[in-house]
Write an enzyme that holds these catalytic residues in place. Sequence first.
Site, short mmCIF file in Angstrom:
data_model
loop_
_atom_site.label_atom_id
_atom_site.label_comp_id
_atom_site.label_asym_id
_atom_site.label_seq_id
_atom_site.Cartn_x
_atom_site.Cartn_y
_atom_site.Cartn_z
N ASP A 167 61.09 112.65 3.03
CA ASP A 167 61.11 111.92 1.76
C ASP A 167 60.07 110.80 1.74
OD1 ASP A 167 61.99 111.30 -0.76
OD2 ASP A 167 63.84 110.33 -0.11
N HIS A 207 51.99 114.36 -1.35
CA HIS A 207 52.48 115.66 -0.84
C HIS A 207 51.46 116.28 0.12
CE1 HIS A 207 55.76 115.29 -3.51
NE2 HIS A 207 55.13 115.62 -4.62
N LEU A 217 58.79 127.36 19.62
CA LEU A 217 59.47 126.61 18.55
C LEU A 217 59.74 127.49 17.32
CD1 LEU A 217 60.33 123.70 17.45
CD2 LEU A 217 58.10 123.73 16.31
C1 V07 Z 1 55.38 120.78 1.43
C2 V07 Z 1 54.54 118.68 2.51
C3 V07 Z 1 55.55 118.00 3.39
C4 V07 Z 1 56.27 116.89 2.69
C5 V07 Z 1 57.32 117.35 1.72
C6 V07 Z 1 56.89 117.96 0.39
C7 V07 Z 1 55.52 118.54 0.31
C8 V07 Z 1 54.49 122.43 4.41
C9 V07 Z 1 55.00 123.49 3.68
C10 V07 Z 1 55.15 124.87 4.12
C11 V07 Z 1 56.17 125.66 3.63
C12 V07 Z 1 56.33 126.98 4.07
C13 V07 Z 1 55.47 127.47 5.01
C14 V07 Z 1 54.43 126.72 5.51
C15 V07 Z 1 54.27 125.42 5.05
C16 V07 Z 1 55.37 122.94 2.45
C17 V07 Z 1 56.19 122.74 0.31
C18 V07 Z 1 55.93 121.38 0.31
C19 V07 Z 1 56.80 123.40 -0.88
F1 V07 Z 1 55.61 128.75 5.45
N1 V07 Z 1 54.54 121.32 3.71
N2 V07 Z 1 55.09 121.59 2.50
N3 V07 Z 1 55.92 123.52 1.37
N4 V07 Z 1 55.13 119.41 1.42
#
Ligand code: V07
Length: 253
Positions: free
Chosen positions: A33, A50, A144
């Site tokens: 968050d 983000h 992991l």
């Molecule tokens: C998202 C970055 C981290 C902070 C929180 C919100 C934004 C990595 C992924 C991801 C998801 C699936 C995957 C590989 C990477 C991701 C979303 C948002 C929707 F297989 N960061 N991140 N997906 N944020």
Amino acid sequence: MSMKLPFFRKKRTTNFERITLDNPPDHVAIIMDGNGRWAKKRGLPRIAGHKEGMDVVKNIVSVAIKYNVKVLTLYAFSTENWKRPKAEVEFLMKLPKEFLHVYLPEMIENNVRIETIGEFDVLPDYTREAVQYAKEQTSQNDGLLLNFALNYGSRLEIIRGIKQMMSDVDASKITLDDLDEQLFSNYLYTNGLSDPDLLIRTSGEQRLSNFLLWQLAYTEFWFTDVLWPDFNEEIFRQALLDYQQRKRRYGGI
Ligand code: V07
């Protein structure tokens, strides 16, 4: 007499130095968050937060490996997040693909297995296809487990589980007498996973926001005011040390 052929296994290593804690949590769950607030503080659009948060995910994966964490479950997108402005949702939905475009080779190199929990089938095609590809490419890895909660909501997960369980009762695959905590947990997205040992939430908020309600029943909670884009090895290490300290106290009783 049959001769067993020698069974050769690919050598599994990572590039990371490993640190031994006496009592590391096997499974760490994180509510990432504070990305929007981080951006606002800098006069940047929320999406900049983000994006920054995405790079922190990669760093934290390395730290988790270093400290021998076995499962890392990250709350990336909740079922409630669809209510955000359309442009922000669209940007968020592009992050999985972007993350994988940049970091998948490194994940493979480091023996990371990528999985998701949540309603996967209704994600946009470009998101679903990129993540599906990553799951397939890493399915044989035994380092992991990097588990993204993507389009995840815990109450929905529970209702979905109940529906599936009831349809198995209808089909006489199980009877009501079989129902206990263990059986029910098989109907959750987290089927087969151990429950989180440690939950971390950044950015000063202290609530669950519909994350892993069933699975967190016995989990240690750790909160920090640090915003997710500022989360780093030192703070993660502090969480792991605090967790270990709490466990030691229980052991002393
Ligand atoms: C998202 C970055 C981290 C902070 C929180 C919100 C934004 C990595 C992924 C991801 C998801 C699936 C995957 C590989 C990477 C991701 C979303 C948002 C929707 F297989 N960061 N991140 N997906 N944020």
